[in-house]
Motif scaffolding. Structure first.
Motif, PDB file in Angstrom:
ATOM      1  N   VAL A  54       0.851  -1.183   0.000  1.00  9.55           N
ATOM      2  CA  VAL A  54       0.000   0.000   0.000  1.00  9.55           C
ATOM      3  C   VAL A  54       0.889   1.236   0.000  1.00  9.55           C
ATOM      4  CG1 VAL A  54      -2.025  -1.056   1.068  1.00  9.55           C
ATOM      5  CG2 VAL A  54      -0.230  -0.095   2.528  1.00  9.55           C
ATOM      6  N   LEU A  55       0.331   2.350  -0.486  1.00  9.31           N
ATOM      7  CA  LEU A  55       1.082   3.583  -0.699  1.00  9.31           C
ATOM      8  C   LEU A  55       0.499   4.731   0.112  1.00  9.31           C
ATOM      9  CD1 LEU A  55       1.128   3.390  -4.586  1.00  9.31           C
ATOM     10  CD2 LEU A  55       3.133   3.054  -3.138  1.00  9.31           C
ATOM     11  N   SER A  56       1.359   5.639   0.541  1.00  5.72           N
ATOM     12  CA  SER A  56       0.895   6.887   1.142  1.00  5.72           C
ATOM     13  C   SER A  56       0.820   7.954   0.063  1.00  5.72           C
ATOM     14  CB  SER A  56       1.851   7.339   2.244  1.00  5.72           C
ATOM     15  OG  SER A  56       3.001   7.955   1.686  1.00  5.72           O
ATOM     16  N   ALA A  57       0.236   9.091   0.414  1.00  2.00           N
ATOM     17  CA  ALA A  57       0.321  10.258  -0.449  1.00  2.00           C
ATOM     18  C   ALA A  57       1.742  10.811  -0.407  1.00  2.00           C
ATOM     19  CB  ALA A  57      -0.675  11.318   0.020  1.00  2.00           C
ATOM     20  N   MET A  58       2.076  11.655  -1.344  1.00  2.00           N
ATOM     21  CA  MET A  58       3.374  12.333  -1.342  1.00  2.00           C
ATOM     22  C   MET A  58       3.348  13.456  -0.316  1.00  2.00           C
ATOM     23  SD  MET A  58       5.289  14.247  -4.528  1.00  2.00           S
ATOM     24  CE  MET A  58       5.748  12.771  -5.429  1.00  2.00           C
ATOM     25  N   MET A  59       4.439  13.606   0.442  1.00  4.01           N
ATOM     26  CA  MET A  59       4.515  14.640   1.480  1.00  4.01           C
ATOM     27  C   MET A  59       5.956  15.102   1.640  1.00  4.01           C
ATOM     28  SD  MET A  59       3.714  12.004   4.586  1.00  4.01           S
ATOM     29  CE  MET A  59       2.491  11.148   3.564  1.00  4.01           C
ATOM     30  N   PRO A  60       6.155  16.299   2.182  1.00  8.56           N
ATOM     31  CA  PRO A  60       7.526  16.770   2.389  1.00  8.56           C
ATOM     32  C   PRO A  60       8.274  15.872   3.371  1.00  8.56           C
ATOM     33  CG  PRO A  60       5.944  18.567   2.634  1.00  8.56           C
ATOM     34  CD  PRO A  60       5.153  17.308   2.582  1.00  8.56           C
ATOM     35  N   GLU A  61       9.544  15.653   3.132  1.00  3.57           N
ATOM     36  CA  GLU A  61      10.347  14.815   4.017  1.00  3.57           C
ATOM     37  C   GLU A  61      10.362  15.407   5.426  1.00  3.57           C
ATOM     38  OE1 GLU A  61      14.362  12.298   3.408  1.00  3.57           O
ATOM     39  OE2 GLU A  61      14.609  14.480   3.179  1.00  3.57           O
ATOM     40  N   GLY A  62      10.099  14.551   6.425  1.00  2.00           N
ATOM     41  CA  GLY A  62      10.091  14.990   7.815  1.00  2.00           C
ATOM     42  C   GLY A  62       8.741  15.422   8.329  1.00  2.00           C
ATOM     43  N   PHE A  63       7.721  15.394   7.456  1.00  2.00           N
ATOM     44  CA  PHE A  63       6.381  15.834   7.839  1.00  2.00           C
ATOM     45  C   PHE A  63       5.346  14.753   7.532  1.00  2.00           C
ATOM     46  CE2 PHE A  63       8.663  19.789   7.261  1.00  2.00           C
ATOM     47  CZ  PHE A  63       8.184  20.602   8.286  1.00  2.00           C
ATOM     48  N   LEU A  64       4.198  14.860   8.212  1.00  2.00           N
ATOM     49  CA  LEU A  64       3.037  14.007   7.976  1.00  2.00           C
ATOM     50  C   LEU A  64       1.799  14.893   7.869  1.00  2.00           C
ATOM     51  CD1 LEU A  64       3.838  11.286  10.665  1.00  2.00           C
ATOM     52  CD2 LEU A  64       4.029  10.987   8.182  1.00  2.00           C
ATOM     53  N   PRO A  65       0.701  14.385   7.296  1.00  2.00           N
ATOM     54  CA  PRO A  65      -0.506  15.211   7.205  1.00  2.00           C
ATOM     55  C   PRO A  65      -1.041  15.586   8.588  1.00  2.00           C
ATOM     56  CG  PRO A  65      -0.670  13.287   5.783  1.00  2.00           C
ATOM     57  CD  PRO A  65       0.530  13.073   6.641  1.00  2.00           C
ATOM     58  N   ARG A  66      -1.575  16.792   8.686  1.00  2.00           N
ATOM     59  CA  ARG A  66      -2.191  17.213   9.952  1.00  2.00           C
ATOM     60  C   ARG A  66      -3.357  16.295  10.284  1.00  2.00           C
ATOM     61  NH1 ARG A  66      -6.564  20.106  11.202  1.00  2.00           N
ATOM     62  NH2 ARG A  66      -6.898  20.718   9.021  1.00  2.00           N
ATOM     63  N   VAL A  67      -3.431  15.871  11.547  1.00  2.00           N
ATOM     64  CA  VAL A  67      -4.455  14.916  11.976  1.00  2.00           C
ATOM     65  C   VAL A  67      -5.769  15.645  12.241  1.00  2.00           C
ATOM     66  CG1 VAL A  67      -5.030  13.116  13.642  1.00  2.00           C
ATOM     67  CG2 VAL A  67      -2.633  13.557  13.048  1.00  2.00           C
ATOM     68  N   ARG A 168       4.260   0.255   2.295  1.00  2.00           N
ATOM     69  CA  ARG A 168       4.247  -0.890   3.218  1.00  2.00           C
ATOM     70  C   ARG A 168       4.117  -2.153   2.384  1.00  2.00           C
ATOM     71  NH1 ARG A 168      -0.799  -1.871   6.947  1.00  2.00           N
ATOM     72  NH2 ARG A 168      -1.401  -3.076   5.101  1.00  2.00           N
ATOM     73  N   LEU A 169       5.184  -2.950   2.350  1.00  2.51           N
ATOM     74  CA  LEU A 169       5.199  -4.207   1.611  1.00  2.51           C
ATOM     75  C   LEU A 169       4.591  -5.298   2.482  1.00  2.51           C
ATOM     76  CD1 LEU A 169       8.814  -3.727   0.326  1.00  2.51           C
ATOM     77  CD2 LEU A 169       6.821  -3.837  -1.168  1.00  2.51           C
ATOM     78  N   ASP A 170       3.515  -5.901   2.022  1.00  2.00           N
ATOM     79  CA  ASP A 170       2.789  -6.886   2.829  1.00  2.00           C
ATOM     80  C   ASP A 170       3.092  -8.329   2.450  1.00  2.00           C
ATOM     81  OD1 ASP A 170       1.530  -4.974   4.399  1.00  2.00           O
ATOM     82  OD2 ASP A 170      -0.104  -4.704   2.965  1.00  2.00           O
ATOM     83  N   ARG A 171       3.621  -8.563   1.271  1.00  2.00           N
ATOM     84  CA  ARG A 171       3.971  -9.932   0.858  1.00  2.00           C
ATOM     85  C   ARG A 171       4.960  -9.872  -0.296  1.00  2.00           C
ATOM     86  NH1 ARG A 171       0.897 -11.297  -3.765  1.00  2.00           N
ATOM     87  NH2 ARG A 171      -0.931  -9.963  -4.114  1.00  2.00           N
ATOM     88  N   ASP A 172       5.666 -10.987  -0.486  1.00  2.00           N
ATOM     89  CA  ASP A 172       6.647 -11.079  -1.573  1.00  2.00           C
ATOM     90  C   ASP A 172       7.554  -9.848  -1.606  1.00  2.00           C
ATOM     91  OD1 ASP A 172       5.338 -13.448  -2.320  1.00  2.00           O
ATOM     92  OD2 ASP A 172       3.963 -12.356  -3.621  1.00  2.00           O
ATOM     93  N   GLU A 173       8.147  -9.553  -0.430  1.00  2.00           N
ATOM     94  CA  GLU A 173       8.876  -8.296  -0.265  1.00  2.00           C
ATOM     95  C   GLU A 173      10.035  -8.142  -1.250  1.00  2.00           C
ATOM     96  OE1 GLU A 173      10.022  -8.267   3.816  1.00  2.00           O
ATOM     97  OE2 GLU A 173       7.966  -8.300   4.555  1.00  2.00           O
ATOM     98  N   THR A 174      10.804  -9.194  -1.443  1.00  3.65           N
ATOM     99  CA  THR A 174      11.959  -9.120  -2.338  1.00  3.65           C
ATOM    100  C   THR A 174      11.522  -8.841  -3.775  1.00  3.65           C
ATOM    101  OG1 THR A 174      13.203 -10.657  -0.935  1.00  3.65           O
ATOM    102  CG2 THR A 174      13.979 -10.353  -3.193  1.00  3.65           C
ATOM    103  N   GLU A 175      10.491  -9.578  -4.212  1.00  4.37           N
ATOM    104  CA  GLU A 175       9.993  -9.412  -5.585  1.00  4.37           C
ATOM    105  C   GLU A 175       9.480  -8.001  -5.812  1.00  4.37           C
ATOM    106  OE1 GLU A 175       6.267 -10.946  -8.356  1.00  4.37           O
ATOM    107  OE2 GLU A 175       6.809 -12.067  -6.550  1.00  4.37           O
ATOM    108  N   TRP A 176       8.668  -7.487  -4.873  1.00  3.70           N
ATOM    109  CA  TRP A 176       8.058  -6.188  -5.080  1.00  3.70           C
ATOM    110  C   TRP A 176       9.032  -5.044  -4.841  1.00  3.70           C
ATOM    111  CZ3 TRP A 176       4.146  -5.551  -8.029  1.00  3.70           C
ATOM    112  CH2 TRP A 176       3.219  -6.581  -8.178  1.00  3.70           C
ATOM    113  N   SER A 177      10.046  -5.259  -3.996  1.00  2.00           N
ATOM    114  CA  SER A 177      11.112  -4.252  -3.850  1.00  2.00           C
ATOM    115  C   SER A 177      11.840  -4.066  -5.175  1.00  2.00           C
ATOM    116  CB  SER A 177      12.099  -4.672  -2.763  1.00  2.00           C
ATOM    117  OG  SER A 177      11.500  -4.627  -1.486  1.00  2.00           O
ATOM    118  N   ALA A 178      12.096  -5.186  -5.866  1.00  2.00           N
ATOM    119  CA  ALA A 178      12.746  -5.114  -7.174  1.00  2.00           C
ATOM    120  C   ALA A 178      11.862  -4.389  -8.191  1.00  2.00           C
ATOM    121  CB  ALA A 178      13.092  -6.518  -7.665  1.00  2.00           C
TER     122      ALA A 178
END
Length: 310
Positions: A54-67, A168-178
């Protein structure tokens, strides 16, 4: 389960900070270009069953969306001066788009305490800067400028600091990292987002490990709620406090040749929305266009926290 991040360093102006569904859509077209339409179809089908990541939205490094938190309530022991200061702090915080990671780490065990924190001011968050480019309107019948000028502004964005998409890699981590590395290399070459054919959306992109603060954030085990780091949708979600948006995407690639290239509007929960961890995590969204092959990404990217009142 393994976490990593895609690190985007802008080499040109770009059209927008990309949402998770937009990044996922770019990945589908990258796989189609690299391996063919059948491979892209298989990729989509994998997500429809058990998503490999699964993917997050794009955000500035060091920050997260306001809760998104519930409205502030007055306390009996709070005097008028304290209440005024508290309301001013809440009002000021609502104007912020981002929270520093270290600030969220301090309240992860009791997210309600975030309302007592003062989020850094606007100048500390001006990582993404809008820029305007002036263009001349063309007469499409002659492909020449209109006689009266016909000038208009086109807004883009620039960033002097890296931008991050968490994975967040949930399965087949090596394959999907590649696969992520292959996709990033392709997107580096062709660009991402609007107007990439005229030099916009050019990034250097790398797949990297989380730093210590990020790893600590995602490794938290005491949570009973999730902050979503992605725009998400799905009937199985259990929202607590949230903001929503209505979004109608446009189909890309060869599918733009269809008579209907707009998707139907989808009601999304925005990043920063708070969900009950006992609910679901969203889904792929089907029936968003007349073409049954077309779908939209709606998975929640969960950041665990301890919920309000627990």
């Amino acid at each position: 389960m393994k976490y990593c991040k895609l690190r985007f360093c802008a080499k040109s102006a770009f059209s927008n900070l990309f949402t998770a569904d937009q990044v996922w859509g770019q990945m589908v077209w990258a796989i189609s270009a690299l391996e063919g339409e059948a491979a892209a179809t298989k990729f989509v089908e994998d997500f429809d069953e058990v998503p490999p990541f699964v993917l997050s939205a794009m955000m500035p490094e060091g920050f997260l969306p306001r809760v998104v938190l519930p409205p502030m309530q007055s306390k009996e022991k709070m005097n008028a001066v304290e209440e005024r200061k508290a309301r001013e702090r809440v009002k000021s915080n609502k104007k912020r788009k981002w929270i520093p990671i270290n600030t969220l780490l301090e309240v992860q065990d009791n997210i309600a305490l975030l309302s007592q924190k003062e989020i850094p001011g606007k100048k500390d968050q001006e990582v993404i800067q809008p820029v305007n480019e002036v263009h001349v309107s063309l007469d499409r019948t002659t492909n020449t400028p209109f006689e009266d000028g016909g000038l208009y502004n086109q807004q883009y964005y620039i960033s002097t600091k890296p931008l991050i998409v968490y994975v967040r890699l949930d399965r087949d981590e090596t394959e999907w990292s590649a696969w992520l590395k292959k996709i990033c290399k392709y997107l580096e070459a062709v660009g991402i987002g609007g107007d990439r054919t005229v030099g916009k959306g050019s990034f250097s992109i790398s797949v990297e490990e989380l730093d210590e603060s990020e790893q600590k954030l995602f490794d938290y085990k005491g949570g009973n709620a999730w902050i979503s780091l992605s725009r998400c949708a799905g009937r199985n979600l259990k929202p607590l406090y949230y903001t929503i948006s209505l979004y109608a995407g446009i189909t890309g690639g060869s599918l733009t040749e269809a008579k209907t290239y707009n998707k139907y509007p989808v009601l999304y929960y925005e990043p920063g929305s708070l969900f009950d961890a006992g609910g679901g995590t969203g889904s792929l969204l089907h029936h968003v266009q007349e073409d049954p092959r077309i779908c939209s990404y709606g998975y929640l990217f969960p950041l665990p926290v301890r919920s309000i009142g627990e």
